[in-house]
Design an enzyme around this catalytic site. Structure first.
Site, mmCIF file in Angstrom:
data_model
loop_
_atom_site.group_PDB
_atom_site.id
_atom_site.type_symbol
_atom_site.label_atom_id
_atom_site.label_comp_id
_atom_site.label_asym_id
_atom_site.label_seq_id
_atom_site.Cartn_x
_atom_site.Cartn_y
_atom_site.Cartn_z
ATOM 1 N N SER A 60 0.795 -1.238 0.000
ATOM 2 C CA SER A 60 0.000 0.000 0.000
ATOM 3 C C SER A 60 0.826 1.286 0.000
ATOM 4 O O SER A 60 0.259 2.365 -0.160
ATOM 5 C CB SER A 60 -0.929 0.028 1.208
ATOM 6 O OG SER A 60 -2.016 -0.807 0.954
ATOM 7 N N LYS A 85 0.266 3.412 -2.842
ATOM 8 C CA LYS A 85 -0.963 4.204 -3.042
ATOM 9 C C LYS A 85 -0.722 5.713 -3.150
ATOM 10 O O LYS A 85 -1.229 6.345 -4.077
ATOM 11 C CB LYS A 85 -1.972 3.895 -1.926
ATOM 12 C CG LYS A 85 -2.544 2.476 -2.029
ATOM 13 C CD LYS A 85 -3.338 2.107 -0.792
ATOM 14 C CE LYS A 85 -3.959 0.734 -0.916
ATOM 15 N NZ LYS A 85 -4.552 0.279 0.354
ATOM 16 N N TYR A 143 -2.934 -2.807 -10.493
ATOM 17 C CA TYR A 143 -2.868 -2.564 -9.048
ATOM 18 C C TYR A 143 -2.057 -3.669 -8.349
ATOM 19 O O TYR A 143 -1.186 -3.382 -7.529
ATOM 20 C CB TYR A 143 -4.292 -2.479 -8.478
ATOM 21 C CG TYR A 143 -4.337 -2.420 -6.975
ATOM 22 C CD1 TYR A 143 -3.919 -1.285 -6.280
ATOM 23 C CD2 TYR A 143 -4.780 -3.516 -6.230
ATOM 24 C CE1 TYR A 143 -3.940 -1.240 -4.904
ATOM 25 C CE2 TYR A 143 -4.816 -3.476 -4.849
ATOM 26 C CZ TYR A 143 -4.396 -2.347 -4.179
ATOM 27 O OH TYR A 143 -4.410 -2.308 -2.810
ATOM 28 N N TYR A 172 -4.702 4.274 7.786
ATOM 29 C CA TYR A 172 -6.058 3.700 7.809
ATOM 30 C C TYR A 172 -6.817 4.136 9.062
ATOM 31 O O TYR A 172 -6.755 5.281 9.463
ATOM 32 C CB TYR A 172 -6.001 2.169 7.724
ATOM 33 C CG TYR A 172 -5.097 1.663 6.655
ATOM 34 C CD1 TYR A 172 -5.353 1.985 5.322
ATOM 35 C CD2 TYR A 172 -3.997 0.888 6.950
ATOM 36 C CE1 TYR A 172 -4.527 1.525 4.319
ATOM 37 C CE2 TYR A 172 -3.171 0.419 5.955
ATOM 38 C CZ TYR A 172 -3.433 0.745 4.648
ATOM 39 O OH TYR A 172 -2.612 0.295 3.679
ATOM 40 N N VAL A 215 1.086 -3.770 3.775
ATOM 41 C CA VAL A 215 1.042 -5.089 4.427
ATOM 42 C C VAL A 215 2.298 -5.923 4.170
ATOM 43 O O VAL A 215 2.452 -6.997 4.737
ATOM 44 C CB VAL A 215 -0.222 -5.905 4.043
ATOM 45 C CG1 VAL A 215 -1.464 -5.272 4.626
ATOM 46 C CG2 VAL A 215 -0.326 -6.095 2.541
#
Ligand code: GLN
Length: 428
Positions: free
Chosen positions: A60, A63, A185, A237, A255
């Site tokens: 992530s 992102k 992705y 998050y 992760v």
């Protein structure tokens, strides 16, 4: 510094809490003990401690980078039409959109990240991925490689992300085939990095988009500001509030076990430790960043220098003449303070000399305020001179040329003859 970083890493090395990410089978087989810490200064000096050369997948942490790329390529309005900037307070892989806009809440959760991939230009998945990989590679300063096993593993086990992709297509957020977008992705998430690469990403963001080692501008300052903003509010998050309170740096976790943290203007931090907490953030990574922030005073809302430090000295070379010497970075609050002090003193001088020759940097707000000082003085029957050898103020204010000097001495000489001519006060 090296001893300090080795020490602080060692302090947390014994923590064995947390679990490897299980839902991507390939991630469940990495060595759980890996623990690397890297720090890049804003001028590109890198410190490394522990497993700083162990590679892991970016996951992530991709992102914010793809979001930044989309902003760069299609502009903020087009991106905002498809992805919000509100913290979701939900898990990263929540199958959800904002109830009102029907778009993903932010680009740091999977829904927003998948939408961001679809906004990167490209006629095919390969073309889109090539653009993304080249962009990340430019930020890091070397070519990033794909971990094909992790990619295949996530693709095979990616039902949840497929559910998100199809939901986004049904809502009109994705214009392309969801499987094509997801394929890109999954590939972007499977690019391999080290904690040092993360520190370099952090330092590039800290420097407003310039990689401090290559000197290359890879992002515009406005895009960096937007990207860091969503990292602050959404990067960790549903733990974002805790993180901001305790650590206080824009950050992003993945992760794969990585965390990147950014202290704007100062440094980038990369940490790797693959055991995760229940929110999907690296357990030791969070603890380590927290300790670093506390011990080194890195919280970005630490109110450090008060703006008095802008005024380095005020002196009076002759009666009726005041010299205001400024230094450091002159921003709005510093310039406001200089004006206020000069205004308070104005019965005590006829000529004010503002010396900006020691100022490192100045922003438009400060420039505008300071350039107004001379006309304000004139309307009060006084005179304002500027000592600006590098032209940092007059560059954009050519009208001030007539009252601008290269040295304080030259300005003082001119002030003395002005006083002679006007005979309001007699010089010593
Ligand atoms: N590739 C991962 C996923 O989509 C990334 C998630 C993460 O790092 N939090 O589930």
């Amino acid at each position: 510094m090296q001893r300090y970083l080795d020490g602080i890493r060692a302090e947390h090395a014994g923590v064995a809490d947390g679990e490897l990410a299980q839902y991507i089978p390939e991630l469940a087989s990495v060595d759980p003990s890996g623990f690397g810490l890297s720090l890049s200064s804003a001028d590109g000096f890198i410190y490394e401690s522990g497993d700083a050369s162990v590679e892991f997948t970016i996951q992530s942490i991709s992102k914010p980078l793809t979001y930044a790329l989309a902003l760069e390529r299609i502009g903020v309005a087009a991106v905002d039409a498809k992805i919000g900037v509100e913290p979701s307070g939900e898990a990263f892989n929540e199958i959800s959109v904002d109830h009102i806009t029907k778009t993903p809440k932010n680009p740091m959760i999977n829904a927003g990240a998948i939408a961001a991939v679809s906004l990167v230009p490209g006629a095919s998945p390969d073309e889109r991925f090539a653009l993304i990989r080249d962009f990340y590679s430019a930020i890091v300063g070397h070519r990033l490689e794909l971990d094909v096993d992790v990619y295949a593993s996530e693709k095979a086990a990616g039902s949840r992300n497929r559910a998100i992709g199809y939901m986004l297509q049904s809502l009109g957020v994705l214009a392309d085939d969801p499987d094509d977008v997801l394929d890109v992705y999954f590939r972007q998430c499977a690019l391999r990095v080290t904690s040092t690469d993360l520190a370099k990403i952090g330092a590039t963001l800290a420097r407003g988009g310039v990689n401090p080692q290559t000197g290359r501008r890879v992002l515009s300052a406005a895009v960096v500001r937007r990207t860091l903003s969503v990292m602050v509010t959404c990067g960790m998050y549903d733990a974002a509030g805790d993180w901001v309170s305790a650590v206080g740096m824009p950050a992003k976790s993945g992760v794969g076990g990585g965390i990147v943290a950014v202290l704007p203007g100062q440094l980038g931090i990369g940490v790797y430790s693959p055991r995760l907490d229940d929110k999907g953030n690296s357990v030791r990574g969070v603890l380590l960043c927290r300790s670093l922030s506390e011990q080194l005073g890195l919280h970005f809302l630490t109110v450090a220098r008060d703006s008095r430090s802008t005024l380095r000295a005020v002196h009076e070379p002759s009666r009726g003449i005041r010299v205001y010497e400024t230094h450091g970075d002159l921003l709005f609050s510093g310039a406001e303070q200089v004006l206020r002090v000069a205004d308070r003193d104005r019965d005590d001088f006829e000529v004010a000399i503002l010396d900006v020759s020691r100022v490192d940097d100045i922003d438009d707000a400060a420039r505008a305020l300071l350039s107004g000082m001379s006309s304000a003085l004139r309307s009060a029957g006084k005179v304002g001179y500027l000592v600006d050898p590098d032209g940092i103020v007059i560059r954009s204010e050519p009208d001030l040329q007539a009252v601008c000097f290269h040295t304080v001495d030259a300005a003082v000489d001119e002030a003395r003859s002005w006083l002679d001519r006007n005979r309001r006060v007699s010089p010593h």
